[in-house]
Scaffold this motif. Structure first.
Motif, PDB file in Angstrom:
ATOM      1  N   UNK A  37       0.896  -1.229   0.107  1.00 17.28           N
ATOM      2  CA  UNK A  37       0.142   0.150   0.123  1.00 17.28           C
ATOM      3  C   UNK A  37       0.828   1.456   0.350  1.00 17.28           C
ATOM      4  N   UNK A  38       0.998   1.504  -1.116  1.00 15.50           N
ATOM      5  CA  UNK A  38       2.354   3.072  -1.255  1.00 15.50           C
ATOM      6  C   UNK A  38       1.256   4.048  -0.775  1.00 15.50           C
ATOM      7  N   UNK A  39       0.020   4.161  -0.787  1.00 18.06           N
ATOM      8  CA  UNK A  39      -0.771   5.480   0.110  1.00 18.06           C
ATOM      9  C   UNK A  39      -1.471   5.147   0.526  1.00 18.06           C
ATOM     10  N   UNK A  40      -0.904   4.814   1.748  1.00 17.03           N
ATOM     11  CA  UNK A  40      -0.968   4.648   3.798  1.00 17.03           C
ATOM     12  C   UNK A  40      -2.216   5.392   4.384  1.00 17.03           C
ATOM     13  N   UNK A  41      -2.357   6.472   4.274  1.00 17.68           N
ATOM     14  CA  UNK A  41      -2.707   7.377   4.654  1.00 17.68           C
ATOM     15  C   UNK A  41      -2.351   7.300   6.055  1.00 17.68           C
ATOM     16  N   UNK A  42      -0.869   7.474   6.347  1.00 11.18           N
ATOM     17  CA  UNK A  42      -1.026   7.541   7.836  1.00 11.18           C
ATOM     18  C   UNK A  42      -0.784   5.787   8.162  1.00 11.18           C
ATOM     19  N   UNK A  43      -1.182   5.253   8.128  1.00 11.21           N
ATOM     20  CA  UNK A  43      -1.180   3.685   8.351  1.00 11.21           C
ATOM     21  C   UNK A  43       0.515   2.949   8.256  1.00 11.21           C
ATOM     22  N   UNK A  44       0.697   2.309   9.810  1.00 10.15           N
ATOM     23  CA  UNK A  44       0.922   1.518   8.876  1.00 10.15           C
ATOM     24  C   UNK A  44       1.178   0.164   8.330  1.00 10.15           C
ATOM     25  N   UNK A  45       1.608  -0.217   7.060  1.00  8.58           N
ATOM     26  CA  UNK A  45       0.949  -2.087   6.635  1.00  8.58           C
ATOM     27  C   UNK A  45       2.398  -2.872   5.923  1.00  8.58           C
ATOM     28  N   UNK A  46       2.018  -3.626   6.783  1.00 10.91           N
ATOM     29  CA  UNK A  46       3.396  -5.051   7.362  1.00 10.91           C
ATOM     30  C   UNK A  46       2.513  -6.040   5.596  1.00 10.91           C
ATOM     31  N   UNK A  47       3.985  -6.254   4.738  1.00 10.89           N
ATOM     32  CA  UNK A  47       2.775  -7.340   3.815  1.00 10.89           C
ATOM     33  C   UNK A  47       2.770  -8.624   3.953  1.00 10.89           C
ATOM     34  N   UNK A  48       2.070  -9.447   4.108  1.00 11.63           N
ATOM     35  CA  UNK A  48       2.195 -10.696   4.228  1.00 11.63           C
ATOM     36  C   UNK A  48       1.073 -11.198   3.917  1.00 11.63           C
ATOM     37  N   UNK A  49       1.868 -12.668   4.164  1.00  7.86           N
ATOM     38  CA  UNK A  49       0.243 -13.888   3.700  1.00  7.86           C
ATOM     39  C   UNK A  49       0.029 -15.069   4.595  1.00  7.86           C
ATOM     40  N   UNK A  50      -0.750 -14.601   5.287  1.00  5.40           N
ATOM     41  CA  UNK A  50      -0.999 -15.261   7.020  1.00  5.40           C
ATOM     42  C   UNK A  50      -1.065 -17.624   5.925  1.00  5.40           C
ATOM     43  N   UNK A  51      -1.407 -17.401   4.904  1.00  6.96           N
ATOM     44  CA  UNK A  51      -1.981 -19.104   4.607  1.00  6.96           C
ATOM     45  C   UNK A  51      -1.076 -19.741   3.632  1.00  6.96           C
ATOM     46  N   UNK A  53       2.062 -18.345   4.687  1.00  7.44           N
ATOM     47  CA  UNK A  53       3.506 -18.172   5.695  1.00  7.44           C
ATOM     48  C   UNK A  53       4.307 -17.579   5.109  1.00  7.44           C
ATOM     49  N   UNK A  54       3.916 -16.048   4.955  1.00  5.82           N
ATOM     50  CA  UNK A  54       4.480 -15.485   3.787  1.00  5.82           C
ATOM     51  C   UNK A  54       4.688 -14.306   5.233  1.00  5.82           C
ATOM     52  N   UNK A  55       6.355 -13.588   5.557  1.00  7.87           N
ATOM     53  CA  UNK A  55       5.800 -11.839   5.566  1.00  7.87           C
ATOM     54  C   UNK A  55       5.459 -12.146   7.579  1.00  7.87           C
ATOM     55  N   UNK A  56       5.340 -13.037   8.110  1.00  7.53           N
ATOM     56  CA  UNK A  56       3.985 -12.812   9.578  1.00  7.53           C
ATOM     57  C   UNK A  56       5.101 -12.405  10.394  1.00  7.53           C
ATOM     58  N   UNK A  57       6.947 -12.992  10.501  1.00  7.45           N
ATOM     59  CA  UNK A  57       7.830 -12.942  11.174  1.00  7.45           C
ATOM     60  C   UNK A  57       7.650 -10.458  11.234  1.00  7.45           C
ATOM     61  N   UNK A  58       8.038  -9.980  10.051  1.00  6.45           N
ATOM     62  CA  UNK A  58       8.433  -9.091  10.821  1.00  6.45           C
ATOM     63  C   UNK A  58       6.494  -7.978  10.983  1.00  6.45           C
ATOM     64  N   UNK A  59       5.597  -8.755  10.535  1.00 15.33           N
ATOM     65  CA  UNK A  59       4.249  -7.785  10.961  1.00 15.33           C
ATOM     66  C   UNK A  59       4.178  -8.277  12.673  1.00 15.33           C
TER      67      UNK A  59
END
Length: 254
Positions: A37-51, A53-59
């Protein structure tokens, strides 16, 4: 500066409302999303996929709590296992989970997956809070909007529900997320027990459409017809929300 609260499914029907309520309370929020989400409207996004099992650790790293709203109605239990493992490794102090009233009575399909997810969390080493709620008004509204063009609207006969405005659920989840782990808390249910046919009739009346509603017998939902999705116990053993179906429709159709 307080640690952020991670919301899984933070772009979905419920998750986005939880994010808004947490931000209203002045909390930093991180949203786990499969998309960047390059335009995050002030929100912090973590890119990951629970199903996957990708990117969950950093999130989950450094969060004060996780509100687990993500659900794709398929593979929820495996996704929850992946989240719990990452939360255990990161010593996350609190996991808040949203489940369904009656999930231990109506044990097929999606309900079975939610019940299995509950068990995964209970058996984990992560301190947790669990809230069961009844069906969302939005889901019924979506079905009604799809059917409104039909000359005759078929609805499962005897589909008993006590649905709720997801906004009220979001308020409760945000409250739980900033509190301490509390285990299973009292269920949160809608203000009125009804059935799907009556709700569809009320919707058609609100949009001034006179199509008749036809209750149709469907196999496999006997437990729902017998009240499996309705709250159990005496009043006071569960919390009752305030917004009625008619009030919800009036706001949505305004």
């Amino acid at each position: 500066m307080t640690s952020p609260i991670l919301v899984t499914g933070g772009t979905g029907t419920l998750g986005r409302l939880v994010v808004a309520r947490l931000r209203d309370a002045g909390r930093d929020v991180r949203v786990l999303s499969r998309k960047s989400h390059p335009d995050a409207n002030g929100l912090s996004y973590a890119t990951g996929d629970l199903a996957k099992n990708e990117g969950i650790g950093p999130a989950v790293e450094g969060v004060s709590a996780i509100v687990h709203c993500a659900s794709d109605k398929k593979g929820d239990a495996d996704a929850t296992r992946n989240l719990v493992r990452a939360a255990e490794q990161a010593d996350v102090p609190h996991l808040v989970y949203i489940s369904i009233v009656g999930v231990d009575d109506v044990t097929f399909g999606y309900f079975k997956s939610k019940l299995e997810s509950e068990q995964v969390i209970k058996e984990s080493g992560v301190p947790w809070t669990m809230l069961r709620v009844t069906q969302f008004y939005d889901f019924i509204l979506n079905g009604a909007q799809k059917a409104k063009k039909l000359p005759l609207v078929p609805v499962p006969a005897g589909f008993k529900v006590q649905p709720i405005d997801p906004e009220e659920v979001a308020v409760k989840l945000a409250e739980l997320a900033v509190g301490k782990p509390a285990g299973r808390v009292p269920d949160l249910v809608g203000p009125e027990a009804t059935d799907a046919a009556d709700m569809i009739r009320a919707y058609l009346k609100a949009i001034h459409k006179g199509a008749p509603v036809l209750p149709v017998w469907m196999p496999g939902i006997g437990k729902i017809r017998s009240g499996g999705l309705l709250p159990k116990g005496a009043e006071g053993e569960y919390a009752t929300a305030r917004v009625t179906w008619e009030e919800f429709l009036a706001a949505k159709l305004a």
